[in-house]
Each structure stands twice: as C-alpha cells, then as structure tokens.
Motif scaffolding. Structure first.
Motif, PDB file in Angstrom:
ATOM      1  N   SER A   1       0.835  -1.196   0.000  1.00 36.61           N
ATOM      2  CA  SER A   1       0.000   0.000   0.000  1.00 36.61           C
ATOM      3  C   SER A   1       0.871   1.249   0.000  1.00 36.61           C
ATOM      4  N   PRO A   2       0.439   2.311  -0.693  1.00 42.93           N
ATOM      5  CA  PRO A   2       1.222   3.542  -0.714  1.00 42.93           C
ATOM      6  C   PRO A   2       1.447   4.100   0.692  1.00 42.93           C
ATOM      7  N   GLY A   3       2.664   4.594   0.938  1.00 41.25           N
ATOM      8  CA  GLY A   3       2.986   5.246   2.194  1.00 41.25           C
ATOM      9  C   GLY A   3       3.553   4.357   3.269  1.00 41.25           C
ATOM     10  N   LEU A   4       3.571   3.046   3.065  1.00 43.81           N
ATOM     11  CA  LEU A   4       4.105   2.145   4.084  1.00 43.81           C
ATOM     12  C   LEU A   4       5.638   2.208   4.128  1.00 43.81           C
ATOM     13  N   PRO A   5       6.219   2.196   5.321  1.00 42.95           N
ATOM     14  CA  PRO A   5       7.687   2.163   5.402  1.00 42.95           C
ATOM     15  C   PRO A   5       8.203   0.788   5.007  1.00 42.95           C
ATOM     16  N   VAL A   6       9.315   0.780   4.285  1.00 48.24           N
ATOM     17  CA  VAL A   6       9.928  -0.469   3.840  1.00 48.24           C
ATOM     18  C   VAL A   6      11.426  -0.419   4.081  1.00 48.24           C
TER      19      VAL A   6
END
Length: 129
Positions: free
Chosen positions: A119-124
């Motif tokens: 999902s957009p915006g998730l830290p990776v």
C-alpha cells in the motif's frame, strides 16, 4: 434524461487505485476541476534515500529487495531513478543509520503483481542485490 445522466458520470481510462478524493457527494464541482487522484496500476514505486558514499555505486536497472513488516515475503524492484544532487536528510526518515546528513533519493519500480501487495505510504526496508 438518460443522456443527461450519462454526461455526469465519470470513468477512468486506466485501472488503478483512488489515491485521494477532493470532493464529497453533494458538493458542487466547477468544470475542469479534478475530482480525485488516481494511482494507475503498475505505476507503484518505492522511494528511498542512500548516503553519498553508496549513491555512486548504484546504477539504473540494478535489482533491489524490498521488505517490511506489512509484507509476508519480500518484493523485487528495479532502480529506475537516482537523483543527481544530494539533499539534506528529511526530518523523518525510516532508517537505522542516519550518520550521513546528505542523502540521494533513489526510486525503484515494482512488478505489477508485486505492487498490489504494497500500500502507498508504508515504510519499507531496501537491500541491494
């Protein structure tokens, strides 16, 4: 009446996800104004920052491994962009080591089937292959 109603319907020419909605039902929208922002399928990318010492070792087309707490298994990505100038570290950056204050932004494209798992915006976390 059917034609008039059809003129008020909007549809996207591409498949994707609604990223942001600018108006609520019942609000007046003047002509030519965007109603929502779409993130087209297959356009997902991961943006991350690397220290100056590492930026010179990266090349477009290089493979990266993307993992995170929201992912059951890691994803593969391909570096598509490396900034040509450094910038100061953003105030909030998801990194274990922030010793370097100047960082280069790097972007990696994801495969279409992999982008549906993130999902957009998730830290990776990104690792070079």
């Amino acid at each position: 009446a059917a034609w008039t109603l059809a003129q008020r319907e909007l549809s996207s020419p591409v498949d994707g996800w609604v990223r942001e909605t600018w108006y609520q039902p019942g609000e007046w929208v003047s002509g030519g104004r965007p109603v929502m922002t779409l993130l087209p399928a297959g356009a997902m990318e991961v943006r991350f920052f690397v220290p100056t010492a590492l930026a010179g070792q990266l090349k477009p087309g290089q493979r990266v491994e993307i993992s995170g707490t929201a992912l059951a298994t890691s994803l593969d990505g391909t570096i598509s962009y490396i900034a040509d100038q450094p910038e100061y570290a953003p105030p909030l950056i998801f990194s274990r080591d922030r010793a370097d204050k100047l960082l280069f932004q790097v972007r990696a494209d994801l495969q279409i089937e992999a982008s549906t798992r993130l999902s957009p915006g998730l830290p990776v976390e990104v690792r070079l292959r």
